[in-house]
Design a protein around this motif. Structure first.
Motif, PDB file in Angstrom:
ATOM      1  N   GLY A  14      -5.347  -3.413   9.147  1.00  0.00           N
ATOM      2  CA  GLY A  14      -6.471  -2.482   9.261  1.00  0.00           C
ATOM      3  C   GLY A  14      -7.781  -3.106   8.807  1.00  0.00           C
ATOM      4  N   ILE A  15      -7.748  -3.851   7.720  1.00  0.00           N
ATOM      5  CA  ILE A  15      -8.953  -4.494   7.197  1.00  0.00           C
ATOM      6  C   ILE A  15      -9.397  -5.632   8.114  1.00  0.00           C
ATOM      7  CG2 ILE A  15      -9.828  -5.902   5.287  1.00  0.00           C
ATOM      8  CD1 ILE A  15      -8.045  -4.073   3.441  1.00  0.00           C
ATOM      9  N   ASP A  56      -4.067   7.020   7.764  1.00  0.00           N
ATOM     10  CA  ASP A  56      -2.913   7.337   6.933  1.00  0.00           C
ATOM     11  C   ASP A  56      -2.925   8.790   6.472  1.00  0.00           C
ATOM     12  OD1 ASP A  56      -2.110   4.764   7.333  1.00  0.00           O
ATOM     13  OD2 ASP A  56      -2.317   4.126   5.244  1.00  0.00           O
ATOM     14  N   TYR A 106      -8.462   6.035  13.319  1.00  0.00           N
ATOM     15  CA  TYR A 106      -8.772   4.754  12.676  1.00  0.00           C
ATOM     16  C   TYR A 106     -10.066   4.161  13.258  1.00  0.00           C
ATOM     17  CZ  TYR A 106      -8.777  -0.272  11.930  1.00  0.00           C
ATOM     18  OH  TYR A 106      -9.170  -1.554  11.638  1.00  0.00           O
ATOM     19  N   THR A 123      -8.381   2.793   7.815  1.00  0.00           N
ATOM     20  CA  THR A 123      -6.936   2.797   7.586  1.00  0.00           C
ATOM     21  C   THR A 123      -6.538   3.999   6.731  1.00  0.00           C
ATOM     22  OG1 THR A 123      -6.858   0.388   7.768  1.00  0.00           O
ATOM     23  CG2 THR A 123      -4.997   1.451   6.653  1.00  0.00           C
ATOM     24  N   LEU A 124      -7.316   4.268   5.704  1.00  0.00           N
ATOM     25  CA  LEU A 124      -7.036   5.435   4.860  1.00  0.00           C
ATOM     26  C   LEU A 124      -7.135   6.724   5.669  1.00  0.00           C
ATOM     27  CD1 LEU A 124      -6.430   6.715   2.123  1.00  0.00           C
ATOM     28  CD2 LEU A 124      -8.899   6.638   1.649  1.00  0.00           C
ATOM     29  N   GLU A 128       2.550   6.681   0.913  1.00  0.00           N
ATOM     30  CA  GLU A 128       1.590   5.636   1.292  1.00  0.00           C
ATOM     31  C   GLU A 128       2.091   4.244   0.947  1.00  0.00           C
ATOM     32  OE1 GLU A 128      -1.631   3.693   2.782  1.00  0.00           O
ATOM     33  OE2 GLU A 128      -1.158   5.787   3.068  1.00  0.00           O
ATOM     34  N   HIS A 172       0.235  -3.628   6.732  1.00  0.00           N
ATOM     35  CA  HIS A 172      -0.451  -2.442   7.260  1.00  0.00           C
ATOM     36  C   HIS A 172      -1.924  -2.455   6.865  1.00  0.00           C
ATOM     37  CE1 HIS A 172      -1.322   1.687   8.307  1.00  0.00           C
ATOM     38  NE2 HIS A 172      -1.613   1.961   7.050  1.00  0.00           N
ATOM     39  N   TRP A 173      -2.191  -2.606   5.572  1.00  0.00           N
ATOM     40  CA  TRP A 173      -3.576  -2.597   5.098  1.00  0.00           C
ATOM     41  C   TRP A 173      -4.315  -3.856   5.540  1.00  0.00           C
ATOM     42  CZ3 TRP A 173      -6.481   1.168   3.076  1.00  0.00           C
ATOM     43  CH2 TRP A 173      -5.825   2.369   2.759  1.00  0.00           C
ATOM     44  N   ASN A 196       3.171  -2.742   3.098  1.00  0.00           N
ATOM     45  CA  ASN A 196       1.823  -2.345   2.684  1.00  0.00           C
ATOM     46  C   ASN A 196       0.806  -3.448   2.883  1.00  0.00           C
ATOM     47  OD1 ASN A 196       1.991   0.446   1.637  1.00  0.00           O
ATOM     48  ND2 ASN A 196       3.659  -0.484   0.496  1.00  0.00           N
ATOM     49  N   ALA A 255     -10.897  -0.691   5.928  1.00  0.00           N
ATOM     50  CA  ALA A 255     -10.076  -0.138   4.849  1.00  0.00           C
ATOM     51  C   ALA A 255     -10.172   1.390   4.836  1.00  0.00           C
ATOM     52  CB  ALA A 255     -10.501  -0.712   3.500  1.00  0.00           C
ATOM     53  N   THR A 274     -13.565   3.907  11.278  1.00  0.00           N
ATOM     54  CA  THR A 274     -14.081   2.562  11.009  1.00  0.00           C
ATOM     55  C   THR A 274     -15.510   2.437  11.530  1.00  0.00           C
ATOM     56  OG1 THR A 274     -11.857   1.600  11.068  1.00  0.00           O
ATOM     57  CG2 THR A 274     -13.706   0.089  11.460  1.00  0.00           C
TER      58      THR A 274
END
Length: 187
Positions: free
Chosen positions: A104-105, A37, A168, A33-34, A57, A100-101, A97, A30, A172
């Motif tokens: 990533g998670i 972004d 990313y 991903t932020l 976002e 995408h999230w 969203n 997470a 991570t």
């Protein structure tokens, strides 16, 4: 060590359960991903983008499936294939969203299992991880008809996309390692 289940070792040498590795990996994914972004948003603003970060976002300007990027298109196909119901245009931003999230998670969880399986996870493992996530997109998305084959993109586009995925991956990995160090055993 529990019978039948091999415990993983953390960076500090403490036992780490597979569930703990998945949870730390998910949290790290997470934040990764932020981080990605934030880089992409910085590029967007540098290229004269006008929207503020929250609007950008959360894809507030995506009003239809025709405007929706690849994550939303994948989510639309998954939903419609599974439930045999069409998604309305008004859901395109939300689906983008979530996908995408979620991606990533979920990839962060996979990273957690992989990094948690080595004696001492290193932040540098994030570079091949991020490159692998990037590369997988250029395999699966053209096969789904959502991207062109990789050789049809110019080097600059590929380099920008790869660099975002490296951010990313490295973020991570760094967060996973940090969460592993701050974790304290119960007494």
């Amino acid at each position: 060590m529990m019978r039948g289940i091999r415990q993983m070792r953390s960076a500090g040498g403490r036992p780490q359960t597979p569930l703990g590795a998945v949870l730390r990996g998910s949290a790290a994914g997470a934040l990764g991903t932020l981080a990605m972004d934030l880089l992409l948003y910085r590029r967007y603003r540098k290229d004269a983008g006008k929207s503020g970060f929250p609007r950008w976002e959360f894809s507030a300007d995506v009003q239809s499936w025709d405007q929706a990027p690849a994550p939303a298109q994948v989510g639309k196909r998954l939903y419609e294939g599974l439930f045999r119901r069409e998604l309305p245009d008004r859901t395109a931003a939300l689906v983008n969203n979530v996908m995408h999230w979620g991606f990533g998670i979920l990839n962060g969880a996979v990273y957690g299992v992989l990094a948690g399986s080595v004696p001492v996870p290193k932040s540098r493992y994030g570079a091949p991880f991020g490159a692998g996530v990037w590369g997988s997109g250029y395999v699966t998305l053209p096969a789904a008809g959502l991207y062109e084959p990789i050789w049809k993109y110019d080097r600059r586009v590929l380099a920008k996309d790869l660099s975002a995925h490296l951010v990313y991956g490295l973020s991570t990995a760094a967060v996973f390692r940090t969460l592993d160090y701050v974790r304290r055993p119960r007494r």
